[in-house]
Design a protein around this motif. Sequence first.
Motif, PDB file in Angstrom:
ATOM      1  N   SER A   1      -9.785  15.416 145.613  1.00 44.61           N
ATOM      2  CA  SER A   1      -8.845  14.285 145.609  1.00 44.61           C
ATOM      3  C   SER A   1      -8.633  13.738 147.013  1.00 44.61           C
ATOM      4  O   SER A   1      -8.226  12.581 147.187  1.00 44.61           O
ATOM      5  CB  SER A   1      -7.499  14.701 145.005  1.00 44.61           C
ATOM      6  OG  SER A   1      -6.729  15.466 145.918  1.00 44.61           O
ATOM      7  N   LEU A   2      -8.912  14.563 148.030  1.00 42.85           N
ATOM      8  CA  LEU A   2      -8.781  14.132 149.420  1.00 42.85           C
ATOM      9  C   LEU A   2     -10.077  13.535 149.966  1.00 42.85           C
ATOM     10  O   LEU A   2     -10.141  13.162 151.136  1.00 42.85           O
ATOM     11  CB  LEU A   2      -8.365  15.325 150.297  1.00 42.85           C
ATOM     12  CG  LEU A   2      -7.020  15.970 149.965  1.00 42.85           C
ATOM     13  CD1 LEU A   2      -6.797  17.208 150.820  1.00 42.85           C
ATOM     14  CD2 LEU A   2      -5.885  14.980 150.161  1.00 42.85           C
ATOM     15  N   GLY A   3     -11.079  13.459 149.101  1.00 44.94           N
ATOM     16  CA  GLY A   3     -12.326  12.832 149.512  1.00 44.94           C
ATOM     17  C   GLY A   3     -13.423  13.768 149.942  1.00 44.94           C
ATOM     18  O   GLY A   3     -14.493  13.324 150.385  1.00 44.94           O
ATOM     19  N   TYR A   4     -13.196  15.091 149.812  1.00 46.36           N
ATOM     20  CA  TYR A   4     -14.220  16.064 150.187  1.00 46.36           C
ATOM     21  C   TYR A   4     -15.171  16.335 149.016  1.00 46.36           C
ATOM     22  O   TYR A   4     -14.775  16.257 147.850  1.00 46.36           O
ATOM     23  CB  TYR A   4     -13.578  17.386 150.617  1.00 46.36           C
ATOM     24  CG  TYR A   4     -12.808  17.310 151.903  1.00 46.36           C
ATOM     25  CD1 TYR A   4     -13.452  17.439 153.130  1.00 46.36           C
ATOM     26  CD2 TYR A   4     -11.432  17.095 151.895  1.00 46.36           C
ATOM     27  CE1 TYR A   4     -12.739  17.364 154.322  1.00 46.36           C
ATOM     28  CE2 TYR A   4     -10.705  17.016 153.079  1.00 46.36           C
ATOM     29  CZ  TYR A   4     -11.374  17.146 154.289  1.00 46.36           C
ATOM     30  OH  TYR A   4     -10.667  17.059 155.460  1.00 46.36           O
ATOM     31  N   THR A   5     -16.395  16.671 149.353  1.00 43.03           N
ATOM     32  CA  THR A   5     -17.324  17.211 148.364  1.00 43.03           C
ATOM     33  C   THR A   5     -17.127  18.724 148.365  1.00 43.03           C
ATOM     34  O   THR A   5     -17.446  19.388 149.354  1.00 43.03           O
ATOM     35  CB  THR A   5     -18.783  16.866 148.721  1.00 43.03           C
ATOM     36  OG1 THR A   5     -18.922  15.446 148.771  1.00 43.03           O
ATOM     37  CG2 THR A   5     -19.735  17.431 147.690  1.00 43.03           C
ATOM     38  N   ALA A   6     -16.569  19.256 147.305  1.00 40.76           N
ATOM     39  CA  ALA A   6     -16.252  20.687 147.238  1.00 40.76           C
ATOM     40  C   ALA A   6     -16.874  21.300 145.995  1.00 40.76           C
ATOM     41  O   ALA A   6     -16.813  20.709 144.912  1.00 40.76           O
ATOM     42  CB  ALA A   6     -14.736  20.896 147.232  1.00 40.76           C
ATOM     43  N   GLU A   7     -17.447  22.464 146.137  1.00 41.05           N
ATOM     44  CA  GLU A   7     -18.105  23.134 145.019  1.00 41.05           C
ATOM     45  C   GLU A   7     -17.945  24.641 145.132  1.00 41.05           C
ATOM     46  O   GLU A   7     -17.578  25.172 146.196  1.00 41.05           O
ATOM     47  CB  GLU A   7     -19.594  22.782 144.994  1.00 41.05           C
ATOM     48  CG  GLU A   7     -20.364  23.230 146.230  1.00 41.05           C
ATOM     49  CD  GLU A   7     -21.800  22.741 146.220  1.00 41.05           C
ATOM     50  OE1 GLU A   7     -22.698  23.587 146.056  1.00 41.05           O
ATOM     51  OE2 GLU A   7     -22.024  21.524 146.384  1.00 41.05           O
ATOM     52  N   GLY A   8     -18.237  25.341 144.023  1.00 39.36           N
ATOM     53  CA  GLY A   8     -18.180  26.794 144.010  1.00 39.36           C
ATOM     54  C   GLY A   8     -19.432  27.409 144.610  1.00 39.36           C
ATOM     55  O   GLY A   8     -20.410  26.721 144.907  1.00 39.36           O
ATOM     56  N   TRP A   9     -19.404  28.732 144.736  1.00 35.95           N
ATOM     57  CA  TRP A   9     -20.498  29.416 145.427  1.00 35.95           C
ATOM     58  C   TRP A   9     -21.729  29.626 144.555  1.00 35.95           C
ATOM     59  O   TRP A   9     -22.799  29.937 145.055  1.00 35.95           O
ATOM     60  CB  TRP A   9     -20.014  30.726 146.004  1.00 35.95           C
ATOM     61  CG  TRP A   9     -19.707  31.834 145.023  1.00 35.95           C
ATOM     62  CD1 TRP A   9     -19.338  31.713 143.715  1.00 35.95           C
ATOM     63  CD2 TRP A   9     -19.743  33.243 145.283  1.00 35.95           C
ATOM     64  NE1 TRP A   9     -19.129  32.944 143.138  1.00 35.95           N
ATOM     65  CE2 TRP A   9     -19.366  33.911 144.089  1.00 35.95           C
ATOM     66  CE3 TRP A   9     -20.037  34.016 146.396  1.00 35.95           C
ATOM     67  CZ2 TRP A   9     -19.299  35.298 143.986  1.00 35.95           C
ATOM     68  CZ3 TRP A   9     -19.955  35.397 146.308  1.00 35.95           C
ATOM     69  CH2 TRP A   9     -19.593  36.025 145.113  1.00 35.95           C
TER      70      TRP A   9
END
Length: 286
Positions: free
Chosen positions: A83-91
Amino acid sequence: MKANLSFTDIADFPDPNSAPSSSMFVKELRAMIDLGGVPYNLLKGIAFKSKKIVNVKKPPIILLPGFASDERYLKPLQFHLRSLGYTAEGWGLGFNMAGTNLPHTLEQLAPSWDVEYYDGYTPETYRGEGGVPYLCDRATDQILARSKEIGEPVVLIGWSLGGYVAREVARELPAHVAKVITLGAPVIGGPKYTRAASFFKKKGFDMEWIESEVEKRNRKPITQPITAIFSKTDAVVDWRAALDKVSPNVAHIQIDAAHLGMGFNANIWKLIELSLEKFQVDQSAT
């Protein structure tokens, strides 16, 4: 409490000498409050985004879960970061069982671990003391591949044992891991100073050997910037075991939080956000 990047001087803090007492564990009930606040905090994060940093590229993020958990534990944090604009994913490695679910022998560990076999070791009688290093090797391969696919270094955020794994991946991949953020990660002693110690003792693990190998590994400092968030009221990992007195570029932040709620805690979310923003500003200035 309003979260801010107020760093803690740990120079005079003592070394760990035991796992948290059983009487402390009632403090972990606070995690239920953190969990209950997730829907509100997610909506708040979407509706009231923090001030954007102009002309600064946000780094890709990979999140690593703690012992006996998987990517679902960090999903709320992942959604918040997105929601803050980061590309975030699990390991991408499923449940973190400290390598106890991964068949291996000490001979199969990467040469960089430089392990010294304990007395009486044979592959046939091996109990699994090298499970975490073997898991770290798997994570290193996974994150190296993802960094190459993405085309740039990644930021690793790890809770508890996931934070330890994140650190070891960073140690191995200085060109592919840009920064590490740990949440209550045991960086000293392996599981010895955690509530999980009994689990490994029941398996017959040589806890002293694990501690000595961790200490030897820590002699090679991690050079990337590290933000280490810890809580003195952590009833799972002794807070003193979460302090890094070796790496040259580590900043510690003390917060009052339950260990089991660190992935959901709104103040910790804000600290992660501020730490990432500071990292981006620092990077843009170099």
